[in-house]
Enzyme design. Structure first.
Site, PDB file in Angstrom:
ATOM      1  N   HIS A  74      88.418  26.285  56.397  1.00 55.15           N
ATOM      2  CA  HIS A  74      87.973  27.314  57.346  1.00 55.15           C
ATOM      3  C   HIS A  74      86.741  28.040  56.794  1.00 55.15           C
ATOM      4  O   HIS A  74      85.713  28.169  57.474  1.00 55.15           O
ATOM      5  CB  HIS A  74      89.135  28.284  57.602  1.00 55.15           C
ATOM      6  CG  HIS A  74      88.817  29.425  58.522  1.00 55.15           C
ATOM      7  ND1 HIS A  74      89.223  29.469  59.834  1.00 55.15           N
ATOM      8  CD2 HIS A  74      88.124  30.578  58.310  1.00 55.15           C
ATOM      9  CE1 HIS A  74      88.790  30.583  60.396  1.00 55.15           C
ATOM     10  NE2 HIS A  74      88.119  31.283  59.491  1.00 55.15           N
ATOM     11  N   GLU A  75      86.820  28.479  55.537  1.00 54.49           N
ATOM     12  CA  GLU A  75      85.688  29.208  54.943  1.00 54.49           C
ATOM     13  C   GLU A  75      84.489  28.278  54.717  1.00 54.49           C
ATOM     14  O   GLU A  75      83.334  28.683  54.910  1.00 54.49           O
ATOM     15  CB  GLU A  75      86.090  29.887  53.634  1.00 54.49           C
ATOM     16  CG  GLU A  75      87.305  30.825  53.704  1.00 54.49           C
ATOM     17  CD  GLU A  75      87.299  31.782  54.885  1.00 54.49           C
ATOM     18  OE1 GLU A  75      86.206  32.165  55.359  1.00 54.49           O
ATOM     19  OE2 GLU A  75      88.393  32.149  55.356  1.00 54.49           O
ATOM     20  N   HIS A  78      82.587  28.117  57.978  1.00 53.65           N
ATOM     21  CA  HIS A  78      81.680  29.264  58.166  1.00 53.65           C
ATOM     22  C   HIS A  78      80.423  29.077  57.309  1.00 53.65           C
ATOM     23  O   HIS A  78      79.297  29.283  57.762  1.00 53.65           O
ATOM     24  CB  HIS A  78      82.342  30.566  57.707  1.00 53.65           C
ATOM     25  CG  HIS A  78      83.395  31.123  58.613  1.00 53.65           C
ATOM     26  ND1 HIS A  78      83.188  31.366  59.954  1.00 53.65           N
ATOM     27  CD2 HIS A  78      84.662  31.550  58.360  1.00 53.65           C
ATOM     28  CE1 HIS A  78      84.291  31.900  60.478  1.00 53.65           C
ATOM     29  NE2 HIS A  78      85.209  32.021  59.534  1.00 53.65           N
ATOM     30  N   ASP A 152      87.689  36.176  63.943  1.00 50.41           N
ATOM     31  CA  ASP A 152      86.401  35.542  64.273  1.00 50.41           C
ATOM     32  C   ASP A 152      86.193  35.512  65.780  1.00 50.41           C
ATOM     33  O   ASP A 152      85.084  35.759  66.278  1.00 50.41           O
ATOM     34  CB  ASP A 152      86.366  34.101  63.753  1.00 50.41           C
ATOM     35  CG  ASP A 152      86.502  34.018  62.242  1.00 50.41           C
ATOM     36  OD1 ASP A 152      86.057  34.960  61.558  1.00 50.41           O
ATOM     37  OD2 ASP A 152      87.037  33.012  61.747  1.00 50.41           O
TER      38      ASP A 152
HETATM   39  C1  NHX Z   1      98.721  35.251  59.008  1.00 51.42           C
HETATM   40  N1  NHX Z   1      96.607  35.850  58.092  1.00 51.42           N
HETATM   41  O1  NHX Z   1      98.625  36.154  59.809  1.00 51.42           O
HETATM   42  C2  NHX Z   1      97.836  35.217  57.817  1.00 51.42           C
HETATM   43  C3  NHX Z   1      98.477  35.918  56.669  1.00 51.42           C
HETATM   44  C4  NHX Z   1      92.170  31.459  59.217  1.00 51.42           C
HETATM   45  C5  NHX Z   1      92.224  30.969  56.793  1.00 51.42           C
HETATM   46  N2  NHX Z   1      99.592  34.279  59.155  1.00 51.42           N
HETATM   47  O2  NHX Z   1      88.531  34.377  59.572  1.00 51.42           O
HETATM   48  O3  NHX Z   1      92.933  35.336  57.077  1.00 51.42           O
HETATM   49  O4  NHX Z   1      95.758  34.165  59.323  1.00 51.42           O
HETATM   50  O5  NHX Z   1      86.982  33.594  57.609  1.00 51.42           O
HETATM   51  C6  NHX Z   1      89.862  41.150  60.419  1.00 51.42           C
HETATM   52  C7  NHX Z   1      90.152  40.867  59.094  1.00 51.42           C
HETATM   53  C8  NHX Z   1      93.330  38.163  61.862  1.00 51.42           C
HETATM   54  C9  NHX Z   1      90.577  40.562  61.451  1.00 51.42           C
HETATM   55  C10 NHX Z   1      91.195  39.976  58.814  1.00 51.42           C
HETATM   56  C11 NHX Z   1      92.326  39.040  62.167  1.00 51.42           C
HETATM   57  C12 NHX Z   1      92.953  38.513  59.539  1.00 51.42           C
HETATM   58  C13 NHX Z   1      90.184  35.262  58.134  1.00 51.42           C
HETATM   59  C14 NHX Z   1      94.769  36.968  60.330  1.00 51.42           C
HETATM   60  C15 NHX Z   1      91.231  33.075  57.563  1.00 51.42           C
HETATM   61  N3  NHX Z   1      88.134  34.241  57.425  1.00 51.42           N
HETATM   62  N4  NHX Z   1      93.292  35.371  59.256  1.00 51.42           N
HETATM   63  C16 NHX Z   1      88.890  34.602  58.450  1.00 51.42           C
HETATM   64  C17 NHX Z   1      92.607  35.029  58.186  1.00 51.42           C
HETATM   65  C18 NHX Z   1      95.682  35.265  58.868  1.00 51.42           C
HETATM   66  C19 NHX Z   1      93.643  37.903  60.571  1.00 51.42           C
HETATM   67  C20 NHX Z   1      91.601  39.667  61.154  1.00 51.42           C
HETATM   68  C21 NHX Z   1      91.926  39.389  59.846  1.00 51.42           C
HETATM   69  C22 NHX Z   1      92.310  32.057  57.846  1.00 51.42           C
HETATM   70  C23 NHX Z   1      91.324  34.289  58.455  1.00 51.42           C
HETATM   71  C24 NHX Z   1      94.508  36.132  59.128  1.00 51.42           C
HETATM   72 ZN    ZN Z   2      87.057  32.949  59.690  1.00 53.88          ZN
END
Ligand code: NHX
Ligand code: ZN
Length: 294
Positions: A74-75, A78, A152
């Site tokens: 995913h990263e 980006h 995102d």
């Molecule tokens: C979950 N968290 O909820 C886990 C723990 C897709 C690899 N099962 O886009 O961490 O999936 O590029 C602002 C900041 C949603 C808004 C953080 C909305 C985190 C972050 C949930 C990476 N990096 N998503 C990303 C991520 C998640 C979430 C947010 C946020 C992942 C993604 C969180």
């Molecule tokens: Zn992301």
């Protein structure tokens, strides 16, 4: 190196107030103190900046190998889209160390103060936002795509909505303000949602937002499929090193190997007794320095 490069800190802290910067300096000093260091270095400033801007690292969070792999791709998605969008701010770093609510992130930083926001950068930001989800879809497959990209998607939708309704960036809608469904707040209560666009216009707004985000998705998809080997390279390097700087990612794609000089955690300078707490405070006339918080 003990040099503190104020220029790098300034670039990395856009919009920080004086109080924010003071907090940053204190966090850096606390990190140095915890490491028995007598000087605050760039390393502490970098870590303090990450903590202040993105929340504390959560190294203890139990993450499966599968989840790590998903995050790395995913990263990497980006990052690779950002590298192929000239209007994007350069990548500061990409990481798969969880922080705050996020399992990983790519941080980009402007090269100088920005006073306006141009269309090409908006398009770049939309495509970069889609890059994470697209990478998941390419690598994990349609069925295994997760909800993780919600942040995102929220960012991209909000940006596209502003482009269309406020910034005159849709030919179809023209340079007009469409304050759609504004919430009236009266004495702290939201009273009514006033509709100040026609139903027909609301439909076009939605279509234009969708078009912008979907075109960005397709652009990200093309970049990542055209450079799939680079996507694998970045993801693999993230799995190995957890964090990569923008320079390291570019070196990696040029075929260079990432070499890390591991800075010793505590340069073993003997600590003089008493007043050895590192400080960034101004010396007082009595020879002391501003105290650090507990
Ligand atoms: C979950 N968290 O909820 C886990 C723990 C897709 C690899 N099962 O886009 O961490 O999936 O590029 C602002 C900041 C949603 C808004 C953080 C909305 C985190 C972050 C949930 C990476 N990096 N998503 C990303 C991520 C998640 C979430 C947010 C946020 C992942 C993604 C969180
Ligand atoms: Zn992301």
């Amino acid at each position: 190196a003990p040099d503190v490069n104020a220029n790098v800190i300034a670039r990395g802290t856009p919009g920080f107030s004086g109080a924010d910067l003071a907090n940053l300096v204190n966090e850096a000093a606390l990190l140095a103190a915890r490491r028995n260091k007598r000087l605050v270095t760039m390393r502490e400033f970098e870590e303090a900046k990450d903590k202040v801007m993105m929340g504390a690292e959560r190294k203890s969070m139990a993450i499966t190998e599968e989840e790590k792999r998903k995050t790395a791709y995913h990263e990497a998605g980006h990052a690779l889209v950002a590298l192929h969008c000239p209007a994007s701010d350069p990548i500061h770093k990409a990481t798969i160390i969880p922080r705050g609510r996020a399992l990983g992130m790519v941080m980009r930083l402007p090269e100088r103060d920005q006073y306006s926001y141009a269309r090409d950068k908006m398009y770049a930001n939309l495509a970069v936002a889609m890059g994470g989800r697209v990478a998941e879809e390419i690598i994990l497959g349609y069925e295994k795509v997760t909800s993780g990209a919600s942040g995102d998607i929220q960012m991209a939708t909000g940006l596209a909505r502003s482009m269309v309704t406020k910034w005159g960036m849709s030919e179809k809608l023209g340079p007009l303000l469409y304050a759609q469904n504004e919430e009236e707040v009266f004495l702290g209560h939201s009273v009514a949602r006033t509709q100040n666009v026609s139903e027909a216009t609301a439909r076009i707004i939605d279509e234009e937002i969708k078009r912008l985000v979907e075109e960005a998705y397709e652009k990200a998809r093309k970049i990542l499929t055209d450079h799939l080997e680079d996507l694998h390279k970045i993801a693999q390097a993230l799995l190995e090193h957890e964090t990569l700087s923008g320079d390291e990612i570019q070196a990696l794609l040029r075929g260079e190997k990432i070499v890390r000089e591991i800075p010793p955690d505590e340069p073993q300078v003997p600590r003089p007794p008493a007043s050895s707490v590192p400080t960034t405070g101004r010396p007082r006339s009595d020879g002391g320095t501003e105290p650090l918080p507990a």
